[in-house]
Write a protein that holds these residues in place. Sequence first.
Motif, PDB file in Angstrom:
ATOM      1  N   GLU A 186       1.023  -1.110   0.030  1.00  8.53           N
ATOM      2  CA  GLU A 186       0.045   0.051  -0.122  1.00  8.53           C
ATOM      3  C   GLU A 186       0.819   1.311   0.088  1.00  8.53           C
ATOM      4  O   GLU A 186       0.657   2.262  -0.563  1.00  8.53           O
ATOM      5  CB  GLU A 186      -0.891  -0.188   1.230  1.00  8.53           C
ATOM      6  N   LEU A 187       1.918   1.190   0.778  1.00  8.29           N
ATOM      7  CA  LEU A 187       2.887   2.483   0.638  1.00  8.29           C
ATOM      8  C   LEU A 187       3.370   2.382  -0.721  1.00  8.29           C
ATOM      9  O   LEU A 187       3.464   3.717  -1.189  1.00  8.29           O
ATOM     10  CB  LEU A 187       4.171   2.018   1.732  1.00  8.29           C
ATOM     11  N   GLU A 188       3.633   1.641  -1.563  1.00 10.57           N
ATOM     12  CA  GLU A 188       4.178   1.728  -2.612  1.00 10.57           C
ATOM     13  C   GLU A 188       3.059   2.262  -3.540  1.00 10.57           C
ATOM     14  O   GLU A 188       3.283   3.240  -4.384  1.00 10.57           O
ATOM     15  CB  GLU A 188       4.748   0.340  -3.485  1.00 10.57           C
ATOM     16  N   ARG A 189       1.756   2.034  -3.789  1.00 10.53           N
ATOM     17  CA  ARG A 189       0.784   2.590  -4.216  1.00 10.53           C
ATOM     18  C   ARG A 189       0.527   4.003  -3.977  1.00 10.53           C
ATOM     19  O   ARG A 189       0.351   4.907  -5.001  1.00 10.53           O
ATOM     20  CB  ARG A 189      -0.535   1.757  -4.101  1.00 10.53           C
ATOM     21  N   ILE A 190       0.749   4.505  -2.625  1.00  4.48           N
ATOM     22  CA  ILE A 190       0.524   5.613  -2.200  1.00  4.48           C
ATOM     23  C   ILE A 190       1.464   6.803  -2.808  1.00  4.48           C
ATOM     24  O   ILE A 190       1.447   7.694  -3.376  1.00  4.48           O
ATOM     25  CB  ILE A 190       0.606   6.070  -0.896  1.00  4.48           C
ATOM     26  N   LEU A 191       3.074   6.142  -2.816  1.00  2.43           N
ATOM     27  CA  LEU A 191       4.183   6.692  -3.488  1.00  2.43           C
ATOM     28  C   LEU A 191       3.792   7.078  -4.903  1.00  2.43           C
ATOM     29  O   LEU A 191       4.239   8.126  -5.347  1.00  2.43           O
ATOM     30  CB  LEU A 191       5.469   6.072  -3.077  1.00  2.43           C
ATOM     31  N   CYS A 248       2.890  17.016  -1.276  1.00  2.00           N
ATOM     32  CA  CYS A 248       3.145  15.933  -1.369  1.00  2.00           C
ATOM     33  C   CYS A 248       3.282  15.082   0.262  1.00  2.00           C
ATOM     34  O   CYS A 248       2.562  14.175   0.367  1.00  2.00           O
ATOM     35  CB  CYS A 248       4.305  15.682  -2.003  1.00  2.00           C
ATOM     36  N   THR A 249       4.041  15.819   1.009  1.00  2.00           N
ATOM     37  CA  THR A 249       4.056  15.114   2.414  1.00  2.00           C
ATOM     38  C   THR A 249       2.626  14.900   3.200  1.00  2.00           C
ATOM     39  O   THR A 249       2.390  14.031   3.692  1.00  2.00           O
ATOM     40  CB  THR A 249       4.999  16.130   3.420  1.00  2.00           C
ATOM     41  N   ARG A 250       1.904  16.161   3.169  1.00  2.00           N
ATOM     42  CA  ARG A 250       0.327  15.980   3.638  1.00  2.00           C
ATOM     43  C   ARG A 250      -0.316  14.963   3.132  1.00  2.00           C
ATOM     44  O   ARG A 250      -0.875  14.311   3.692  1.00  2.00           O
ATOM     45  CB  ARG A 250      -0.210  17.352   3.408  1.00  2.00           C
ATOM     46  N   TYR A 251      -0.350  14.842   1.697  1.00  2.00           N
ATOM     47  CA  TYR A 251      -0.985  13.908   1.136  1.00  2.00           C
ATOM     48  C   TYR A 251      -0.565  12.356   1.596  1.00  2.00           C
ATOM     49  O   TYR A 251      -1.189  11.450   1.634  1.00  2.00           O
ATOM     50  CB  TYR A 251      -0.975  13.806  -0.598  1.00  2.00           C
ATOM     51  N   VAL A 252       0.708  12.244   1.458  1.00  2.00           N
ATOM     52  CA  VAL A 252       1.301  10.922   1.846  1.00  2.00           C
ATOM     53  C   VAL A 252       0.948  10.612   3.337  1.00  2.00           C
ATOM     54  O   VAL A 252       0.487   9.429   3.551  1.00  2.00           O
ATOM     55  CB  VAL A 252       2.826  10.823   1.681  1.00  2.00           C
ATOM     56  N   ILE A 253       1.003  11.315   4.278  1.00  2.00           N
ATOM     57  CA  ILE A 253       0.652  11.085   5.638  1.00  2.00           C
ATOM     58  C   ILE A 253      -0.674  10.835   5.665  1.00  2.00           C
ATOM     59  O   ILE A 253      -1.047   9.915   6.750  1.00  2.00           O
ATOM     60  CB  ILE A 253       1.241  12.035   6.705  1.00  2.00           C
ATOM     61  N   ARG A 303      -4.993   6.803   6.605  1.00  2.00           N
ATOM     62  CA  ARG A 303      -6.121   6.215   5.869  1.00  2.00           C
ATOM     63  C   ARG A 303      -6.183   4.665   5.591  1.00  2.00           C
ATOM     64  O   ARG A 303      -7.347   3.958   5.545  1.00  2.00           O
ATOM     65  CB  ARG A 303      -6.762   7.025   5.060  1.00  2.00           C
ATOM     66  N   ARG A 304      -5.235   4.433   4.771  1.00  3.03           N
ATOM     67  CA  ARG A 304      -5.046   3.290   3.991  1.00  3.03           C
ATOM     68  C   ARG A 304      -4.053   1.999   4.336  1.00  3.03           C
ATOM     69  O   ARG A 304      -4.153   0.921   4.055  1.00  3.03           O
ATOM     70  CB  ARG A 304      -4.693   3.543   2.506  1.00  3.03           C
ATOM     71  N   VAL A 305      -2.810   2.399   5.177  1.00  3.49           N
ATOM     72  CA  VAL A 305      -1.779   1.365   5.363  1.00  3.49           C
ATOM     73  C   VAL A 305      -2.368   0.672   6.597  1.00  3.49           C
ATOM     74  O   VAL A 305      -2.624   0.957   7.680  1.00  3.49           O
ATOM     75  CB  VAL A 305      -0.640   2.102   5.475  1.00  3.49           C
ATOM     76  N   PRO A 306      -2.098  -0.662   6.386  1.00  2.00           N
ATOM     77  CA  PRO A 306      -2.355  -1.592   7.709  1.00  2.00           C
ATOM     78  C   PRO A 306      -1.423  -1.500   8.873  1.00  2.00           C
ATOM     79  O   PRO A 306      -0.796  -2.692   8.869  1.00  2.00           O
ATOM     80  CB  PRO A 306      -2.577  -2.976   7.069  1.00  2.00           C
ATOM     81  N   ILE A 307      -1.280  -0.399   9.545  1.00  2.00           N
ATOM     82  CA  ILE A 307      -0.488  -0.020  10.643  1.00  2.00           C
ATOM     83  C   ILE A 307      -1.410   0.073  11.894  1.00  2.00           C
ATOM     84  O   ILE A 307      -2.039   1.034  11.775  1.00  2.00           O
ATOM     85  CB  ILE A 307       0.934   0.907  10.368  1.00  2.00           C
ATOM     86  N   TRP A 308      -1.270  -0.331  12.935  1.00  2.00           N
ATOM     87  CA  TRP A 308      -2.291  -0.296  13.794  1.00  2.00           C
ATOM     88  C   TRP A 308      -1.442   0.066  15.227  1.00  2.00           C
ATOM     89  O   TRP A 308      -0.171  -0.316  15.483  1.00  2.00           O
ATOM     90  CB  TRP A 308      -3.135  -1.331  14.343  1.00  2.00           C
ATOM     91  N   LYS A 309      -1.845   1.092  16.081  1.00  2.00           N
ATOM     92  CA  LYS A 309      -1.212   1.449  17.163  1.00  2.00           C
ATOM     93  C   LYS A 309      -2.228   1.214  18.328  1.00  2.00           C
ATOM     94  O   LYS A 309      -3.165   1.560  18.399  1.00  2.00           O
ATOM     95  CB  LYS A 309      -0.919   2.900  17.188  1.00  2.00           C
ATOM     96  N   MET A 310      -1.545   0.899  19.451  1.00  2.00           N
ATOM     97  CA  MET A 310      -1.929   0.779  20.756  1.00  2.00           C
ATOM     98  C   MET A 310      -1.540   1.691  21.606  1.00  2.00           C
ATOM     99  O   MET A 310      -0.082   1.463  22.095  1.00  2.00           O
ATOM    100  CB  MET A 310      -1.896  -0.722  21.063  1.00  2.00           C
ATOM    101  N   ARG A 315      -9.745   8.307  12.785  1.00  2.00           N
ATOM    102  CA  ARG A 315     -10.558   8.997  13.351  1.00  2.00           C
ATOM    103  C   ARG A 315     -10.360  10.672  13.270  1.00  2.00           C
ATOM    104  O   ARG A 315      -9.105  11.151  13.043  1.00  2.00           O
ATOM    105  CB  ARG A 315     -10.376   8.903  14.977  1.00  2.00           C
ATOM    106  N   SER A 316     -11.363  11.470  12.845  1.00  2.00           N
ATOM    107  CA  SER A 316     -10.886  12.949  12.721  1.00  2.00           C
ATOM    108  C   SER A 316     -11.861  13.662  13.628  1.00  2.00           C
ATOM    109  O   SER A 316     -13.120  13.631  13.702  1.00  2.00           O
ATOM    110  CB  SER A 316     -11.289  13.267  11.226  1.00  2.00           C
TER     111      SER A 316
END
Length: 146
Positions: free
Chosen positions: A59-64, A107-112, A117-124, A139-140
């Motif tokens: 997914e990161l590759e697609r975003i880049l 670009c940096t704003r778009y990427v973050i 929104r899309r990359v399967p990285i989760w935070k606890m 969440r917004s």
Amino acid sequence: MRRFAVVARAIDPASLIKEVASAQHGATSVFIGSVRDVNDGRSVSGIDYSSYTAMAEAELERILDEAENRFGVAALIVEHRVGPLSLGEVSVAIAAAHAHRAPALDCTRYVIEEIKRRVPIWKMERYVDGTREWVDPTRSDGVAHT
């Protein structure tokens, strides 16, 4: 030049800046997300990031790809950390270089935003009171979360 990675080591933003540096680039935009000490009024002691790494990197590759096509950046690097992080540690860093500032900044704003929104990285989040809670990165509430 482009590179992306999900890493289990400390992220060094200065090394990302050096990687994108060139006399051809008049602008370098850098986004650094780090672990803050309070979220939603609760004292945070740290964060544990986990991912489905193969899917996250795809997914990161697609975003880049999208960012390069949309903003025409000459160089773009993204690193996102996984594992336990302490307060102040860098969780994600993005460096984008272009001849002009507007495309680099956009670009940096778009990427973050797309990563969240899309990359399967989760935070606890780990809280000072000893509790833990999964946090929804999409969440917004009018405030950008990292």
